[in-house]
Design a protein around this motif. Sequence first.
Motif, PDB file in Angstrom:
ATOM      1  N   ASP A  28       0.961   0.016  13.297  1.00 45.94           N
ATOM      2  CA  ASP A  28       0.110   1.131  13.706  1.00 45.94           C
ATOM      3  C   ASP A  28      -1.218   0.577  14.238  1.00 45.94           C
TER       4      ASP A  28
ATOM      5  N   ASP B 167       9.079   2.416   6.762  1.00 46.31           N
ATOM      6  CA  ASP B 167       7.680   2.794   6.549  1.00 46.31           C
ATOM      7  C   ASP B 167       6.756   1.601   6.714  1.00 46.31           C
TER       8      ASP B 167
ATOM      9  N   HIS C 287       3.930   1.615   1.078  1.00 47.58           N
ATOM     10  CA  HIS C 287       4.948   1.654   2.131  1.00 47.58           C
ATOM     11  C   HIS C 287       6.108   0.753   1.710  1.00 47.58           C
TER      12      HIS C 287
ATOM     13  N   ARG D  26       6.272   0.890  10.508  1.00 48.25           N
ATOM     14  CA  ARG D  26       5.412   1.862  11.170  1.00 48.25           C
ATOM     15  C   ARG D  26       3.955   1.654  10.790  1.00 48.25           C
ATOM     16  N   TRP D  27       3.736   1.378   9.520  1.00 48.42           N
ATOM     17  CA  TRP D  27       2.368   1.163   9.023  1.00 48.42           C
ATOM     18  C   TRP D  27       1.801  -0.156   9.531  1.00 48.42           C
ATOM     19  N   LYS D  28       2.607  -1.206   9.465  1.00 46.92           N
ATOM     20  CA  LYS D  28       2.137  -2.527   9.885  1.00 46.92           C
ATOM     21  C   LYS D  28       1.760  -2.556  11.358  1.00 46.92           C
TER      22      LYS D  28
ATOM     23  N   ARG E 128      -4.369   1.236  12.193  1.00 43.55           N
ATOM     24  CA  ARG E 128      -4.561   0.704  10.844  1.00 43.55           C
ATOM     25  C   ARG E 128      -5.694  -0.320  10.861  1.00 43.55           C
TER      26      ARG E 128
ATOM     27  N   ASP F 184       0.823  -1.218   0.000  1.00 44.36           N
ATOM     28  CA  ASP F 184       0.000   0.000   0.000  1.00 44.36           C
ATOM     29  C   ASP F 184       0.854   1.265   0.000  1.00 44.36           C
TER      30      ASP F 184
END
Length: 221
Positions: free
Chosen positions: A121, A114, A109, A117-119, A124, A107
Motif C-alpha cells: 500500500d 492481507d 495482517h 495488500r498492506w505491505k 502505508r 500489525d
Amino acid sequence: MLLSVKHRFLFVHIAKTGGTSVRAALERRRWADPWYWPMFLCSRFSHLSGHRLGSKFPRHAKVVAAKEMLPKEFFDELFKFAFVRNPWDLQVSSFHHIRRERPRLLDGHETFADFLRWKLDPQRPYQYHLDTSIEWQSDYLIDLHGNLAVDFIGRYEHLHADFATACARIGIPAPTLPHARQATDRSNDYRSYYTDETADLIARHFQRDIQMLGYTFDPQA
C-alpha cells in the motif's frame, strides 16, 4: 555486499535470493586474503564511530554504491555478480520470514493476501521498515544511469548451478553451499498462496523486475 580484493569479485547481496548461503560459502576465502584484515580493522573503526567513517558497504548495498565509491579502474576489473528470485516466490518468502522472526510487524495482517495488500500500500507509512523485498531487485543491479552494472546474474531457482558458474568466472573451486535460513513453514509451490487479484498486485508493483529479469507467475505455462 561482499568484496574480495585478492580474488577480484564483488557479490551484490539481494535479500531472500540465497545470498546468505553464498556469503557463507565465499567468506571462508576472505580469511586467506591479505587484504581481509586491513578491511576488517577499517570496518571495526567504522562501527565504533557509528559508521561515520563510511568505510564499509552495508550487507544489502546496491552495486551503484560500489561503483560510485571505488576507483573506476578497480571497480571495472572486479567480477560483479548477484542472484535474483521470482518476485511472486520472493514475497511468499518475505511473509514467512516476518511471521517467523518479527511477527509484531504484521500489525494484524495475518493472512498472506492481507499482508501483501498492506505491505504494498503506497499510503502505508515507513515503507522500508518491513524488509528490503519491497524494493525492486533490478535497482541492485544498475548504475545511476539505469545501465546494468553487474557481469553475471544468477537465479535462485537454480542456485547451485549458477553459483558454480560464478565461482568458475572468479577462478576458484565452487565451495559447498550451506543451507542457511532454510524455511520449513511454507509450501514449496508459491503459486498456491495467490489469488488472481494478489498475483496481479505483484505483477504491477514489480513490473520492472519481471520485464528485466524475464520472470512469469507460472514458469511452466
